[in-house]
Design a protein around this motif. Structure first.
Motif, PDB file in Angstrom:
ATOM      1  N   THR A  29      49.741 -35.753  71.170  1.00 36.50           N
ATOM      2  CA  THR A  29      48.862 -34.997  70.270  1.00 36.50           C
ATOM      3  C   THR A  29      47.588 -34.528  70.970  1.00 36.50           C
ATOM      4  O   THR A  29      46.851 -33.713  70.417  1.00 36.50           O
ATOM      5  CB  THR A  29      48.491 -35.831  69.024  1.00 36.50           C
ATOM      6  OG1 THR A  29      47.791 -37.008  69.449  1.00 36.50           O
ATOM      7  CG2 THR A  29      49.729 -36.215  68.226  1.00 36.50           C
ATOM      8  N   ASN A  30      47.334 -35.007  72.183  1.00 39.53           N
ATOM      9  CA  ASN A  30      46.154 -34.597  72.944  1.00 39.53           C
ATOM     10  C   ASN A  30      46.464 -33.612  74.071  1.00 39.53           C
ATOM     11  O   ASN A  30      45.595 -33.302  74.876  1.00 39.53           O
ATOM     12  CB  ASN A  30      45.431 -35.827  73.509  1.00 39.53           C
ATOM     13  CG  ASN A  30      44.810 -36.652  72.397  1.00 39.53           C
ATOM     14  OD1 ASN A  30      44.382 -36.125  71.375  1.00 39.53           O
ATOM     15  ND2 ASN A  30      44.784 -37.956  72.586  1.00 39.53           N
ATOM     16  N   VAL A  31      47.696 -33.134  74.132  1.00 37.78           N
ATOM     17  CA  VAL A  31      48.060 -32.128  75.137  1.00 37.78           C
ATOM     18  C   VAL A  31      47.382 -30.815  74.748  1.00 37.78           C
ATOM     19  O   VAL A  31      47.480 -30.392  73.587  1.00 37.78           O
ATOM     20  CB  VAL A  31      49.594 -31.966  75.218  1.00 37.78           C
ATOM     21  CG1 VAL A  31      49.978 -30.786  76.100  1.00 37.78           C
ATOM     22  CG2 VAL A  31      50.230 -33.249  75.733  1.00 37.78           C
ATOM     23  N   PRO A  32      46.684 -30.160  75.684  1.00 36.13           N
ATOM     24  CA  PRO A  32      45.956 -28.933  75.346  1.00 36.13           C
ATOM     25  C   PRO A  32      46.866 -27.695  75.226  1.00 36.13           C
ATOM     26  O   PRO A  32      46.627 -26.658  75.840  1.00 36.13           O
ATOM     27  CB  PRO A  32      44.947 -28.794  76.489  1.00 36.13           C
ATOM     28  CG  PRO A  32      45.568 -29.507  77.640  1.00 36.13           C
ATOM     29  CD  PRO A  32      46.392 -30.622  77.043  1.00 36.13           C
ATOM     30  N   ASP A  33      47.918 -27.828  74.434  1.00 34.31           N
ATOM     31  CA  ASP A  33      48.848 -26.738  74.133  1.00 34.31           C
ATOM     32  C   ASP A  33      49.452 -27.078  72.778  1.00 34.31           C
ATOM     33  O   ASP A  33      50.104 -28.115  72.626  1.00 34.31           O
ATOM     34  CB  ASP A  33      49.929 -26.652  75.217  1.00 34.31           C
ATOM     35  CG  ASP A  33      50.901 -25.514  74.987  1.00 34.31           C
ATOM     36  OD1 ASP A  33      51.403 -25.361  73.850  1.00 34.31           O
ATOM     37  OD2 ASP A  33      51.190 -24.790  75.956  1.00 34.31           O
ATOM     38  N   VAL A  35      51.950 -26.036  71.053  1.00 33.14           N
ATOM     39  CA  VAL A  35      53.403 -26.195  70.945  1.00 33.14           C
ATOM     40  C   VAL A  35      53.783 -27.656  71.159  1.00 33.14           C
ATOM     41  O   VAL A  35      54.642 -28.194  70.462  1.00 33.14           O
ATOM     42  CB  VAL A  35      54.141 -25.276  71.946  1.00 33.14           C
ATOM     43  CG1 VAL A  35      55.621 -25.595  71.998  1.00 33.14           C
ATOM     44  CG2 VAL A  35      53.912 -23.814  71.585  1.00 33.14           C
ATOM     45  N   PHE A  36      53.117 -28.311  72.107  1.00 30.51           N
ATOM     46  CA  PHE A  36      53.414 -29.717  72.389  1.00 30.51           C
ATOM     47  C   PHE A  36      52.599 -30.652  71.493  1.00 30.51           C
ATOM     48  O   PHE A  36      53.155 -31.598  70.926  1.00 30.51           O
ATOM     49  CB  PHE A  36      53.156 -30.021  73.863  1.00 30.51           C
ATOM     50  CG  PHE A  36      54.058 -29.247  74.777  1.00 30.51           C
ATOM     51  CD1 PHE A  36      55.428 -29.482  74.799  1.00 30.51           C
ATOM     52  CD2 PHE A  36      53.548 -28.262  75.601  1.00 30.51           C
ATOM     53  CE1 PHE A  36      56.272 -28.755  75.624  1.00 30.51           C
ATOM     54  CE2 PHE A  36      54.381 -27.532  76.435  1.00 30.51           C
ATOM     55  CZ  PHE A  36      55.743 -27.771  76.442  1.00 30.51           C
ATOM     56  N   SER A  37      51.302 -30.403  71.337  1.00 31.12           N
ATOM     57  CA  SER A  37      50.444 -31.333  70.594  1.00 31.12           C
ATOM     58  C   SER A  37      50.807 -31.392  69.110  1.00 31.12           C
ATOM     59  O   SER A  37      50.620 -32.425  68.476  1.00 31.12           O
ATOM     60  CB  SER A  37      48.969 -30.958  70.755  1.00 31.12           C
ATOM     61  OG  SER A  37      48.697 -29.703  70.169  1.00 31.12           O
ATOM     62  N   GLN A  38      51.333 -30.307  68.574  1.00 29.07           N
ATOM     63  CA  GLN A  38      51.742 -30.312  67.166  1.00 29.07           C
ATOM     64  C   GLN A  38      53.226 -30.638  67.001  1.00 29.07           C
ATOM     65  O   GLN A  38      53.784 -30.502  65.918  1.00 29.07           O
ATOM     66  CB  GLN A  38      51.394 -28.971  66.525  1.00 29.07           C
ATOM     67  CG  GLN A  38      49.897 -28.757  66.439  1.00 29.07           C
ATOM     68  CD  GLN A  38      49.524 -27.449  65.752  1.00 29.07           C
ATOM     69  OE1 GLN A  38      50.365 -26.733  65.223  1.00 29.07           O
ATOM     70  NE2 GLN A  38      48.246 -27.140  65.764  1.00 29.07           N
ATOM     71  N   LYS A  39      53.855 -31.062  68.106  1.00 35.03           N
ATOM     72  CA  LYS A  39      55.246 -31.526  68.113  1.00 35.03           C
ATOM     73  C   LYS A  39      56.227 -30.463  67.605  1.00 35.03           C
ATOM     74  O   LYS A  39      57.233 -30.785  66.985  1.00 35.03           O
ATOM     75  CB  LYS A  39      55.389 -32.824  67.317  1.00 35.03           C
ATOM     76  CG  LYS A  39      54.503 -33.950  67.839  1.00 35.03           C
ATOM     77  CD  LYS A  39      54.680 -35.213  67.034  1.00 35.03           C
ATOM     78  CE  LYS A  39      53.716 -36.288  67.484  1.00 35.03           C
ATOM     79  NZ  LYS A  39      53.880 -37.519  66.712  1.00 35.03           N
ATOM     80  N   MET A  40      55.923 -29.195  67.897  1.00 38.95           N
ATOM     81  CA  MET A  40      56.806 -28.111  67.467  1.00 38.95           C
ATOM     82  C   MET A  40      58.166 -28.174  68.165  1.00 38.95           C
ATOM     83  O   MET A  40      59.167 -27.722  67.615  1.00 38.95           O
ATOM     84  CB  MET A  40      56.150 -26.751  67.743  1.00 38.95           C
ATOM     85  CG  MET A  40      54.935 -26.470  66.907  1.00 38.95           C
ATOM     86  SD  MET A  40      54.227 -24.871  67.365  1.00 38.95           S
ATOM     87  CE  MET A  40      52.601 -24.999  66.639  1.00 38.95           C
ATOM     88  N   MET A  41      58.200 -28.714  69.380  1.00 33.80           N
ATOM     89  CA  MET A  41      59.450 -28.817  70.130  1.00 33.80           C
ATOM     90  C   MET A  41      60.078 -30.199  70.009  1.00 33.80           C
ATOM     91  O   MET A  41      61.212 -30.397  70.406  1.00 33.80           O
ATOM     92  CB  MET A  41      59.218 -28.492  71.601  1.00 33.80           C
ATOM     93  CG  MET A  41      58.773 -27.069  71.811  1.00 33.80           C
ATOM     94  SD  MET A  41      58.795 -26.621  73.534  1.00 33.80           S
ATOM     95  CE  MET A  41      60.545 -26.479  73.813  1.00 33.80           C
ATOM     96  N   GLY A  42      59.305 -31.165  69.499  1.00 41.12           N
ATOM     97  CA  GLY A  42      59.798 -32.525  69.370  1.00 41.12           C
ATOM     98  C   GLY A  42      58.698 -33.526  69.661  1.00 41.12           C
ATOM     99  O   GLY A  42      57.552 -33.164  69.911  1.00 41.12           O
ATOM    100  N   ASP A  43      59.061 -34.804  69.640  1.00 40.36           N
ATOM    101  CA  ASP A  43      58.114 -35.886  69.873  1.00 40.36           C
ATOM    102  C   ASP A  43      58.288 -36.407  71.294  1.00 40.36           C
ATOM    103  O   ASP A  43      59.310 -36.188  71.928  1.00 40.36           O
ATOM    104  CB  ASP A  43      58.357 -37.011  68.871  1.00 40.36           C
ATOM    105  CG  ASP A  43      57.189 -37.971  68.741  1.00 40.36           C
ATOM    106  OD1 ASP A  43      56.148 -37.744  69.393  1.00 40.36           O
ATOM    107  OD2 ASP A  43      57.316 -38.951  67.987  1.00 40.36           O
ATOM    108  N   THR A 131      52.119 -33.042  81.978  1.00 43.59           N
ATOM    109  CA  THR A 131      53.555 -32.804  81.864  1.00 43.59           C
ATOM    110  C   THR A 131      54.109 -33.486  80.619  1.00 43.59           C
ATOM    111  O   THR A 131      54.252 -34.705  80.592  1.00 43.59           O
ATOM    112  CB  THR A 131      54.260 -33.318  83.139  1.00 43.59           C
ATOM    113  OG1 THR A 131      53.734 -32.598  84.259  1.00 43.59           O
ATOM    114  CG2 THR A 131      55.762 -33.143  83.060  1.00 43.59           C
ATOM    115  N   PRO A 132      54.439 -32.700  79.585  1.00 45.36           N
ATOM    116  CA  PRO A 132      55.068 -33.270  78.397  1.00 45.36           C
ATOM    117  C   PRO A 132      56.523 -33.681  78.673  1.00 45.36           C
ATOM    118  O   PRO A 132      57.244 -32.986  79.389  1.00 45.36           O
ATOM    119  CB  PRO A 132      55.027 -32.123  77.377  1.00 45.36           C
ATOM    120  CG  PRO A 132      53.964 -31.197  77.890  1.00 45.36           C
ATOM    121  CD  PRO A 132      54.040 -31.312  79.381  1.00 45.36           C
ATOM    122  N   ILE A 133      56.913 -34.823  78.115  1.00 43.98           N
ATOM    123  CA  ILE A 133      58.286 -35.302  78.131  1.00 43.98           C
ATOM    124  C   ILE A 133      58.677 -35.404  76.660  1.00 43.98           C
ATOM    125  O   ILE A 133      58.190 -36.282  75.944  1.00 43.98           O
ATOM    126  CB  ILE A 133      58.439 -36.658  78.854  1.00 43.98           C
ATOM    127  CG1 ILE A 133      58.009 -36.537  80.318  1.00 43.98           C
ATOM    128  CG2 ILE A 133      59.880 -37.141  78.776  1.00 43.98           C
ATOM    129  CD1 ILE A 133      56.589 -36.933  80.570  1.00 43.98           C
TER     130      ILE A 133
END
Length: 166
Positions: A29-33, A35-43, A131-133
């Protein structure tokens, strides 16, 4: 439910994922993007890497190697779908600074090398190396994060996520 499955011999499907990178954990939730921070692609989790090496977090099959080499998709043996996205907005680098070591359809084991990258080049040419995983089909799994923001993890050995099939 897990207790009864164990007591009566049922098998609870679960697969722990190891860290694909060495570095410091960042809460998704702290990723500065968004798409990732709001978990639009997943958790999942994210890692601020200290080395330019990505290894497989699980055993499975390589589903996608992006042509720009900045992201890899893996179908884990338990059905979980992982996306490893190296840095933010790194698609704009058009593959420069990245070297892939796998191809689509290839079987991998946890710890196998996937990608190496020039960390200094990414730092100089992308907004972030975070790097989001992501578990893209997280709705099929209970996701238990085994690390917290600020923890230091080691590629291929630190367990970071435990999934249980729903």
């Amino acid at each position: 439910m897990g207790f009864f499955k164990k007591l009566f011999g049922g098998k609870e499907e679960q697969l722990n994922a190891v860290s694909p990178l060495t570095g410091k954990v960042v809460d998704i939730t702290n990723v500065p993007d968004q798409v990732f921070s709001q978990k639009m692609m997943g958790d999942g989790i994210a890692i601020e890497p200290t080395e330019g090496k990505v290894v497989s977090p699980v055993s499975g099959t390589i589903a996608t190697v992006f042509p720009t080499k900045h992201a890899i998709g893996i179908n884990a043996d338990n059905g979980a779908e992982y996306l490893i996205h190296i840095g933010l907005d790194t698609v704009n680098l058009k593959g420069e600074g990245f070297e892939t070591h796998v191809t689509e359809g290839q079987s991998v084991k946890a710890g196998d090398p996937l990608v190496t990258f020039d960390l200094d080049f990414i730092k100089a040419n992308a907004p972030s190396t975070i790097t989001p995983i992501i578990i893209t089909n997280h709705d099929s799994f209970g996701v238990n994060k085994l690390v917290a923001e600020g923890d230091t993890v080691t590629a291929g050995s630190s367990e970071v996520v435990e999934l249980t099939k729903k």
